[in-house]
Design a protein around this motif. Structure first.
Motif, PDB file in Angstrom:
ATOM      1  N   GLY A  54      -4.697  -2.091  -6.782  1.00 43.43           N
ATOM      2  CA  GLY A  54      -5.037  -1.632  -8.133  1.00 43.43           C
ATOM      3  C   GLY A  54      -3.752  -0.974  -8.680  1.00 43.43           C
ATOM      4  O   GLY A  54      -3.556  -1.511 -10.093  1.00 43.43           O
ATOM      5  N   THR A  55      -2.858  -0.685  -8.205  1.00 43.73           N
ATOM      6  CA  THR A  55      -1.689   0.010  -8.751  1.00 43.73           C
ATOM      7  C   THR A  55      -0.748  -1.239  -9.027  1.00 43.73           C
ATOM      8  O   THR A  55      -0.122  -1.070 -10.046  1.00 43.73           O
ATOM      9  CB  THR A  55      -0.848   0.966  -7.522  1.00 43.73           C
ATOM     10  N   ASP A 160      -7.876   0.767 -17.313  1.00 42.20           N
ATOM     11  CA  ASP A 160      -7.821   1.091 -15.680  1.00 42.20           C
ATOM     12  C   ASP A 160      -9.194   1.226 -15.235  1.00 42.20           C
ATOM     13  O   ASP A 160      -9.926   2.105 -15.353  1.00 42.20           O
ATOM     14  CB  ASP A 160      -7.113   2.392 -15.571  1.00 42.20           C
ATOM     15  N   CYS A 163     -12.009   1.676 -10.476  1.00 43.12           N
ATOM     16  CA  CYS A 163     -13.252   2.093 -10.175  1.00 43.12           C
ATOM     17  C   CYS A 163     -14.783   1.727 -10.493  1.00 43.12           C
ATOM     18  O   CYS A 163     -15.640   1.887 -10.137  1.00 43.12           O
ATOM     19  CB  CYS A 163     -13.536   3.815 -10.142  1.00 43.12           C
ATOM     20  N   SER A 184      -9.309  -2.165  -8.627  1.00 43.96           N
ATOM     21  CA  SER A 184      -8.951  -1.796  -7.358  1.00 43.96           C
ATOM     22  C   SER A 184     -10.196  -2.358  -6.333  1.00 43.96           C
ATOM     23  O   SER A 184     -11.413  -2.047  -6.617  1.00 43.96           O
ATOM     24  CB  SER A 184      -8.649  -0.415  -7.184  1.00 43.96           C
ATOM     25  N   LYS A 189     -13.896   2.280  -3.249  1.00 48.88           N
ATOM     26  CA  LYS A 189     -14.471   1.533  -4.349  1.00 48.88           C
ATOM     27  C   LYS A 189     -15.783   0.832  -3.997  1.00 48.88           C
ATOM     28  O   LYS A 189     -16.264   0.777  -2.615  1.00 48.88           O
ATOM     29  CB  LYS A 189     -13.799   0.474  -4.995  1.00 48.88           C
TER      30      LYS A 189
END
Ligand SMILES: Cc1ncc(COP(=O)(O)O)c(C=O)c1O
Length: 379
Positions: A54-55, A160, A163, A184, A189
């Motif tokens: 996810g980053t 973002d 989640c 992510s 998650k």
């Protein structure tokens, strides 16, 4: 031990991963393409670009918007540190906006104030490149209001949604509201590929940039290899994508189960000293975490409470991070307690309770009983 989070990994997940491993084709194949298509369909968006986590998804999204050294990105205060770090990794500076104390999401009124301040001075106005709200704990931020405010300044919004795969607001999926949405697939998650991420967008030119940047700068449309920019290796593997496909087939079931568990926690906590999470009208969260607020007088004893719960066989945690008050941001920009009062309060009082598909109602009752007993002892 009642764990805080347990990924749902079943026989079909294991078989799918093994089947890919047996082929020997481990990267850049049909599983990644199929996984991307499946996520795009579920989110209701044209393009999905799978990445290593996810980053990486957030980092590429900002780079695709050409966020550069000296730029400003307006970001929520309360999140996993990656949300602010990706701004710094582009050489830009995060401008933090406080949260709503009940949803834990970026406060649109405070966003409005911040943008008015930044955009009223031409030297800062031209540096503002994007707004980055987070769908905290799998509940969507107030995107209709956020988009109304940002559209006035013609600023792109990157969600973002790390989640929040499967969450929606008035029926529209998380990730489909901004110019890009980032997911992510970390094991905490609702569904997981171990490490993994995805950027979704309706914009074909952004999708192309993202594909180039995730794969060493290689032009995906050229006949012969052409390296058109210095890119990254942010690719996901074939066996992770295969896991992503089987996991995606369970997304709906897992989300339904988590909503049911959240409802049960809500009922158990009704009338207690613990404040359960608030869900605004029209919001359908996925409860990546179920985070309650402790009474103020318990906040200084939260670490003790978490340690004692662990001794009793229950894993609990803090919600997430007050990013401006972490060492790096505090020392680089001089943030102090009091700069973001809602985040100060939520960060001190939050407690994440166990939440995963196979958590049983009796385990939930045990968790709530243990927390209540400890709180009454600390009274
Ligand atoms: C809100 C938020 N943003 C970004 C990330 C980063 O995702 P990853 O751990 O896959 O790099 C996370 C993950 O944990 C997250 O919760």
């Amino acid at each position: 031990m009642i764990r805080l989070a347990v990924p749902t990994i079943e026989k079909d997940d294991l078989e799918a991963v093994c089947a890919v491993l047996e082929t020997g084709f481990l990267v850049q194949g049909s599983q990644v393409v199929a996984f991307e298509e499946m996520v795009a369909n579920v989110v209701g968006i044209r393009h999905a670009i799978a990445v290593s986590n996810g980053t990486a998804a957030l980092h590429l999204a900002l780079l695709a918007l050409d966020v550069r050294p000296g730029d400003l990105v307006v970001v929520t205060t309360y999140s996993w540190i990656a949300t602010a770090n990706v701004v710094e990794l582009c050489g830009a500076q995060p401008v933090f906006v406080d949260i709503q104390p009940d949803t834990f999401n970026m406060d649109p009124h405070k966003l409005d104030e911040t943008l008015r301040r930044l955009m009223s001075v031409s030297s800062t106005a031209k540096r503002v490149k994007a707004v980055l709200p987070v769908h905290t704990f799998g509940q969507m931020a107030d995107m209709p209001n956020i988009l109304e405010i940002t559209s006035y300044y013609d600023l792109p919004v990157v969600e973002d949604a790390a989640c929040a795969l499967g969450a929606s607001w008035q029926g529209r999926q998380a990730g489909s509201w901004g110019v890009m949405g980032c997911f992510s697939f970390h094991p905490r998650k609702a569904i997981t590929t171990g490490e993994g991420g995805m950027v979704v967008t309706n914009d074909s030119s952004l999708a192309r940039k993202l594909r180039i940047l995730r794969n060493h700068g290689l032009d995906p449309d050229a006949c012969a290899p052409e390296f058109v920019v210095p890119g990254f290796n942010y690719r996901i593997t074939e066996f992770q994508a295969a896991l992503g496909l089987t996991q995606m087939s369970k997304l709906k079931r897992i989300v339904i189960a988590r909503r049911k568990l959240a409802k049960h926690y809500d009922e158990l906590l009704k009338g207690s000293l613990l404040k359960s999470p608030y869900t605004p009208e029209g919001s359908d969260p996925v409860y990546q975490s179920y985070v309650v607020l402790l009474p103020e007088y318990i906040a200084p004893h939260r670490a003790e409470l978490i340690a004692e719960l662990k001794r009793q066989g229950i894993e609990a945690g803090i919600g997430t991070w007050h990013m401006p008050l972490t060492s790096y941001y505090r020392s680089r920009y001089g943030y102090r307690l009091g700069d973001f009062p809602a985040t100060d309060d939520v960060f001190a009082r939050s407690l994440a309770l166990p939440m995963f598909e196979t958590l049983s109602p009796s385990e939930q009752e045990k968790v709530v009983r243990a927390v209540m007993n400890l709180i009454s002892e600390m009274d």
